[in-house]
Design an enzyme around this catalytic site. Structure first.
Site, PDB file in Angstrom:
ATOM      1  N   HIS A  35      -2.911   6.974   2.641  1.00 52.88           N
ATOM      2  CA  HIS A  35      -3.452   5.702   2.177  1.00 52.88           C
ATOM      3  C   HIS A  35      -4.771   5.464   2.894  1.00 52.88           C
ATOM      4  CE1 HIS A  35      -4.133   1.606   1.384  1.00 52.88           C
ATOM      5  NE2 HIS A  35      -3.696   1.160   2.545  1.00 52.88           N
ATOM      6  N   ASN A  66     -10.330  -0.039   0.980  1.00 52.98           N
ATOM      7  CA  ASN A  66      -8.873   0.060   0.861  1.00 52.98           C
ATOM      8  C   ASN A  66      -8.467  -0.493  -0.510  1.00 52.98           C
ATOM      9  OD1 ASN A  66      -6.119  -0.443   0.959  1.00 52.98           O
ATOM     10  ND2 ASN A  66      -6.120  -1.174   3.071  1.00 52.98           N
ATOM     11  N   CYS A  95       0.817  -1.225   0.000  1.00 56.49           N
ATOM     12  CA  CYS A  95       0.000   0.000   0.000  1.00 56.49           C
ATOM     13  C   CYS A  95       0.847   1.270   0.000  1.00 56.49           C
ATOM     14  CB  CYS A  95      -0.947   0.008   1.188  1.00 56.49           C
ATOM     15  SG  CYS A  95      -1.938  -1.483   1.292  1.00 56.49           S
TER      16      CYS A  95
END
Ligand code: COA
Length: 390
Positions: free
Chosen positions: A270, A300, A128
């Site tokens: 993020h 996500n 990520c």
């Protein structure tokens, strides 16, 4: 010499050329899956998911959609905003944990589909944090003078590597892609600083055991109770790690950029979990309004989440010229990374997407298809001719 000194010197040494964001774009699959849709086949509820994560829905790729197709759509949009041609690109980087193949890279597929035949291409694996890592690689190459323009993409189809029986992970993730075009310019600004970090000792907290030496991975997967090709996560530990590193690394990136945390106009983190973002904002001592969040709509999306959030922040006019923005990623590896950008688009014309350039881009996309086919066809004919001659 400390790492900060080295980075500060590196930043100073290349200050004559600056890497500016001149284009951006995003793409998500057609189909959204709400928490209620999920709870039809997983033992969970909308109330639980929303209260613990802030997520309401995510997008899930259908059969015809993949990491590369989403990356390609986001890339086309970014080129449109930048108003440059695919052949102007020197580099295509795709940050992803769900690459189309081990190789050819997803970046090479996108490069081919765009007809960016003057560009190098590679995928970057930093989970990520990947988009910020990729931005750093591209910006440094621009500032060092080895390239002028780069297309940096974060793209994922997380739905393909989720264990849909594991309610502690499958509720969190979604699919999508975001892209930016970075370009060299003498105008001061653009990417000011970056901080990249890793702690491989935490590699067992968040993992997708898969590629590489399959036999070795199979025994490792079995021993730890992991499933091959499925994500495993120790959620509580990752939560603690994330809240700590977001604040720490934003502070470090601000120091390197020679600004105070209060000078940051918008943090684009993020998008993992709303509670992580709120805790990080408290730790940094800045208003949570200054933390961009769209996790509610996308979940996500791993390496894609920061460029998607960036696109939405621009669309919502939350970024103005000369603003300082901080990007911050964290995830598997463990990895984390922060970057400070002084926003400003040094373009001769503010008129995005001139008609002539738009037509030229579309011609190039068409040419790309024929170019690929004809190159493959020529290779096959040549090899047949060689066979006949030998
Ligand atoms: N629906 C309903 N109940 C669930 C559930 C779900 N989807 N997932 C877990 N539960 C249950 C657990 O079984 C547990 O039940 P128990 O108390 O009866 O044992 C209870 O909810 C609490 O579980 P816990 O794991 O302690 O919840 P939590 O508050 O830590 O939240 C996460 C779990 C995953 C939301 C949270 O740890 C998190 O967000 N971590 C960070 C993950 C992340 O962002 N990763 C990506 C980084 S890039």
């Amino acid at each position: 010499m400390t790492t900060s000194d080295k980075s500060a010197n590196a930043n100073a040494a290349v200050s004559a050329r600056h890497a500016h964001v001149i284009g951006w774009g995003m793409a998500v699959p057609e189909t959204a899956m709400t928490n209620d849709d999920l709870s039809a086949f997983v033992d969970t509820s909308d109330d639980w998911i929303y209260a613990r994560t802030g997520i309401k829905q995510r997008f899930i790729a259908n059969e015809g959609e993949s990491t590369a197709t989403l990356a390609y759509l986001a890339a086309q949009q970014a080129l449109e905003v930048a108003d440059i041609l695919p052949t102007d690109l020197d580099l295509v980087v795709v940050a992803t944990s769900t690459a189309e193949n081990i190789f050819p890279s997803t970046a090479s597929l996108v490069q081919d589909w765009l007809n960016a035949h003057e560009a190098g291409a590679f995928d970057l694996s930093a989970a990520c944090s990947g988009f910020v890592y990729a931005m750093n690689m591209a910006a440094d190459s621009i500032r060092a003078g080895s390239i002028d323009s780069a297309l940096v993409i974060g793209a994922e189809t997380m739905s393909r590597i989720l264990d849909w029986q594991d309610r502690s992970t499958c509720i969190l993730f979604g699919d999508g892609a975001g892209a930016v075009v970075l370009q060299a310019n003498e105008t001061p600004g653009g990417v000011l600083s970056s901080v990249l970090r890793s702690d491989g000792a935490g590699g067992d907290l968040l993992a997708i055991p898969s590629v590489g030496s399959i036999d070795a991975n199979q025994s490792r997967a079995g021993a730890n109770g992991y499933k091959l090709y499925k994500m495993y996560m120790a959620g509580g530990e990752v939560f603690k790690f994330a809240t700590r590193v977001v604040s720490e690394s934003v502070e470090q990136a601000c120091k390197l950029a020679d600004i105070n945390v209060e000078d940051i106009n918008l943090v684009i983190p993020h998008q993992a979990n709303l509670r992580i973002l709120q805790a990080a904002a408290r730790k940094l001592g800045i208003d949570s309004d200054k933390f961009m969040s769209n996790v509610e709509r996308y979940g996500n999306t791993s390496a894609a989440s920061i460029p998607i959030a960036l696109c939405e922040a621009i669309e919502e006019r939350r970024i103005q010229n000369k603003d300082h923005i901080a990007l911050v990623g964290f995830g598997g590896g463990l990895t984390w990374a922060s970057m400070v950008i002084r926003w400003g688009i040094p373009k001769p014309s503010e008129q995005h997407g001139s008609l002539l350039n738009r037509q030229r881009r579309h011609v190039q996309y068409r040419i790309a298809k024929w170019r690929s086919r004809s190159r493959r066809w020529r290779r096959r004919v040549n090899s047949r001719v060689r066979d006949l001659q030998s």
